[in-house]
Design an enzyme around this catalytic site. Structure first.
Site, PDB file in Angstrom:
ATOM      1  CB  CYS A   1      -0.582   0.013   0.768  1.00 51.10           C
ATOM      2  SG  CYS A   1      -0.059  -0.177   2.469  1.00 51.10           S
TER       3      CYS A   1
ATOM      4  CG  HIS B   1      -0.262   4.490   3.756  1.00 51.23           C
ATOM      5  ND1 HIS B   1      -1.528   4.275   5.442  1.00 51.23           N
ATOM      6  CD2 HIS B   1      -0.112   3.656   3.033  1.00 51.23           C
ATOM      7  CE1 HIS B   1      -1.395   3.092   5.591  1.00 51.23           C
ATOM      8  NE2 HIS B   1      -0.702   2.259   4.310  1.00 51.23           N
TER       9      HIS B   1
END
EC number: 1.2.1.11
Lengths: 345, 345, 345, 345
Positions: free
Chosen positions: B150, B243
């Site tokens: 990710c 993120h």
């Protein structure tokens, strides 16, 4: 030997930390507190919305808050700690210095002025003598010394250690900063819960310029800024206290993580009341330092570091310091101790 | 045209996101769910501790969970999405491929293997044909394609855009990663409230290697990794999803922030059902993107960027993506759509 | 006079707090630490994943962890503090007592047993003599004393004060409990960030029964439970330490807020090393106590209260205590001090 | 049939939620936005600091913000939604009603006035006809209808259900309220991270009085308040959206948890565009509802409940609603739909 001291802007977040550090302090005797005109005349208990996690010290609580004005501050105060908003600091600090007060200031105004020493004692105590130049040029009886921004203070001791052991070419630093750095009402809860903010106005520039001034040389007449290329990216995250920073230091040579860690570990501290020993604590665990666990190391005055990794031509690591203690109130107190030790008060 | 699909590891955090994306999906018909042996035989409602902020889809809730085993998966499933723990993925994925299943996997095992395509369709769709090599070498009827980690996915589209417009020499990236990236029980609340953790085991290495493979060229026989020097510093912070990353890209030349932003803005998307348009949304506001406000851009599949600043020989900026949608479940679904579009299923 | 003491289950969240309180302690000398078999033989530094925000005490760090077994604990230890998981406590505590050890336990097993004193010294120190009954009935040389659950301890001193000044008929209490109450890994970050959980398994029942036992009378032979109707609603919220509770106390008569506050303020403390003075700190400010600001009052051993409002036939107020200090480790230490003071060790 | 509508105070936290709900809305056509004089003349995009987690709707973004003044609002707007600060609402709402505007207001002023209907449509739609009395008494062409406070709305549908099935004698309610209830800058991050605040000024009184007015009867001339004894304790916790409440309802008789849950489950909804069906969702799981998981149930307009336990003479349970949707903006929109349905616009 004891010196009488006062706090300018005593009711704010940093002002409360100054009260915490000065009551008691081995060398300083707190005798005056100032705040905005609204608070003047009230007891400190009434004026300050006390926010630390212990009871307000009784002796301080009953002191009467004064106006932030030379007329309202006792003439015989040896030293004033200033945690004024920078717009206020800019307006009142020069007048106080002209009126003969010695001021150790955390406010951001004038930090990069040519004749104002910007000092972290363990890093560049010699810069304090820029005060001679300052007095010559400005004709002041008083004096103005500054400490840098909290995010700058966090990394500078580690950079100084690397620069002394190797040679610092460039720095890339990414910060994870606590909300207390913005003052008590600086960051609303809706802005930061389950979130992060990838920009703090002016903070990147402060880190880039202040670090170079701190790491620069002083020849008795002027500070020559360090020529390292410093680039910062500043983020606010949902922590209360403690700035964590990811640093890439280009050193122009390959360096082992052991040698880099040793350089930090062995960087000397000073024999001032508030200087921790060691100055920099290096963790072996790769997931340290962490804000909540490590910010109080050395009574909140130590810098902690860890996570060293080799890069091409340098080293990568993390460092952390308590932003309102080592990074603000404690930094001003330490500069006050240096002023006392150097005979300026 | 519709393909039947299944989910391996359907009860975990990424597995639940796969359910969310596949019910409904314009091209895929969800017919099988697997989990650990403990869960096999239960309804999905019983087996999954459903944690998303909407009710579990009724049709899926009543499906019976199967064992993660070729014997227990219908032979005629066209495509399996895998969100198995990597230790399990390593053990069962090759066998499933050998048994003829086509697997689009989010598990970290085999991502850097020479004959396994690691793909973000908008970035390197051509790598999918590495499957020809894979089938030749392994003698599989099935196929195994991987999406990256990710944190890698978040930055790679922006790096690809810069590499195409300029030339990418080096990357320094600091991440502020959400807790969902570690799975539902991966980060305890006592570890992360009022805190940040400056290290995520193995994550730095994944970003450094996976990015270079994704940005590499494919000549029909092998992927030649990009030679950019990538160094990552990974931090966990108290956010749920999204993120955020601070990037310094060295481009070997001075670049204006406008040109850099344009390169990202104009980087093309694909005409696949889950590809957002635009792929990269660029903010003018310097304090964006922010995880909570921007992670759902493009239904959670867009990358957002902002905060461009010039550096010597490059550019500095921030980027963000939803780590369990664009960064995990959505990445696998997108690879599934590419497999369909390329005729592999 | 000093007594040698040990900690059963020394590596957990409460075990670490016991280490904090016992190194140093004016009456107790820490000589033994036990943990699970996995940890036995390791140094405490290795075995404990130390999570408090100060460095692990050096002397304790180098102690070797023992198995939680009578054979592995020195015979001459005067007192054992137990913070074992209740399933383990249930299994090993009786054997240790039979083997002659005196155990002050925080584990939830046996708290409501007829012959086990459940004690908060400032509230019901006289119950300690139930140990005579216990020894008679069980034939033990050792002894087992319990402290209640953290959420019970928080409110019980305030209820005792009201019951003594007025007469307690019924209690409705709603808790806002910190995550540390569930142990280090008890609450995952994904469960609690931006969330609250309106149920804690078994906790409501513990508050309802333990409070009645603590507030009950002891006639030398048995404890007669208080007949107040107690109903609790327990919530987990995203705080690290400190349980805050909203209480409605029905007192069978109208009571002024001043009289109620005075009853709490004047409730006597004890002359034991860990008892704070005053026991209950009453705030005038309506928005106090708050967990982060007030949990460390009295070194984490005080109960704080505020927000008094009149209700028909009673009073409504808030109270707070530090759940792992006053509510767990400190409660056990305090019971140990009572055992010493009462001559049981 | 479509009505033109405007929003008073469109830039604030509730104002932004009104924009979200009205763009688009099946019955209402948004044509006017007002804010403070500072914002007047700017585009909504410039004036509003947009804080929702999706992009600001384009059509609304380009609308010009008007002053909150009858002179600056088109005469032919059918309905105004008001999310003004109560001090402003108090000043401007009556004048607007006198000038002929129909106002559905979320502001707290005048909620308990004798001739102002305070309405939650599913609970007391019949109170809307108090507008006849209002017009008679005040000589207004316009009309003023209010919705209650967010914390009141959360519990009132569940209390109405119990009161209809049994008979409500008394209520004790403890709230765990999200920070958005205080507006965007209402709670600073330093106040609430790792903390909870056990008091919200005025909120306890609002819950106690508003609930009794809502549950009261209306005979065509006046509302007779319900005589239940309601006592509230209000807490702010670190959640973004969603108020969770612990309720003890005294019903004057023993009631099974099944019967109580059924009363809630079967409480009827209405056939208005924004009314969810069912109105109250009852969970079987004892640890639900939870703010983050359940606040968006019924598009943020449902009330959820669970955790039923028997008490002596009543029942204890938890309920939850989204405070800025069901509890504020959605409540006003729903009252607008009722005004349309009742022929008042």
């Amino acid at each position: 030997m004891s010196h009488t001291v006062g706090i300018l802007g005593a009711t704010g977040a940093v002002g409360q930390r100054l009260v915490q550090l000065l009551d008691p302090h081995p060398e300083f005797d707190l005798v005056a507190l100032t705040a905005s005109d609204d608070s003047a005349g009230k007891s400190y208990r009434e004026a300050a919305k006390w926010r630390l996690d212990f009871a307000i010290p009784d002796a301080v609580a009953e002191m009467t808050v004064r106006r932030t004005d030379a007329d309202d501050i006792p003439d015989d105060v040896d030293l004033l700690f200033s945690s004024l908003p920078s717009s206020v600091g800019e307006r009142v600090e020069p007048g106080l210095c002209e009126a003969g007060y010695v001021v150790s200031s955390n406010s951001s105004n004038d930090r990069t002025a040519d004749d104002v020493p910007l000092v972290v004692p363990e890093v560049n105590a010699d810069h304090i003598d820029l005060l001679e130049v300052q007095r010559d040029e400005r004709g002041w009886d008083g004096a103005l010394v500054k400490n840098p921004n909290c995010s700058t203070i966090t990394m500078v001791p580690t950079l100084a250690a690397l620069d002394r052991a190797f040679e610092l070419d460039a720095v890339r630093v990414s910060t994870l900063q606590a909300v207390s750095g913005a003052g008590y009402d600086g960051v609303s809860s809706m802005e930061i819960i389950d979130n992060a903010i990838p920009h703090i106005g002016g903070e990147e520039q402060k880190m880039e310029s202040e670090a170079r001034k701190l790491l620069g040389g002083f020849d008795g007449a002027a500070v020559s800024w360090h020529d390292a290329d410093v680039a910062a990216s500043c983020n606010r995250i949902p922590t209360l206290d403690g700035h964590l920073e990811n640093v890439w230091a280009d050193l122009g040579e390959d360096v082992t993580t052991e040698d880099a860690a040793d350089a930090l570990r062995e960087f000397p501290s000073l024999d001032l009341p508030s200087s921790p020993d060691p100055l920099i604590h290096v963790f072996e665990e790769p997931d340290r330092p962490q804000p909540r666990l490590d910010r109080m190391r050395g009574d909140g005055m130590a810098v902690t570091a860890g996570g060293f990794r080799e890069t091409s031509g340098g080293v990568q690591y993390n460092c952390l310091a308590h932003n309102t203690l080592r990074g603000a109130a404690g930094a001003s107190v330490l500069n006050g101790e240096l002023l006392a030790d150097s005979g300026y008060i």
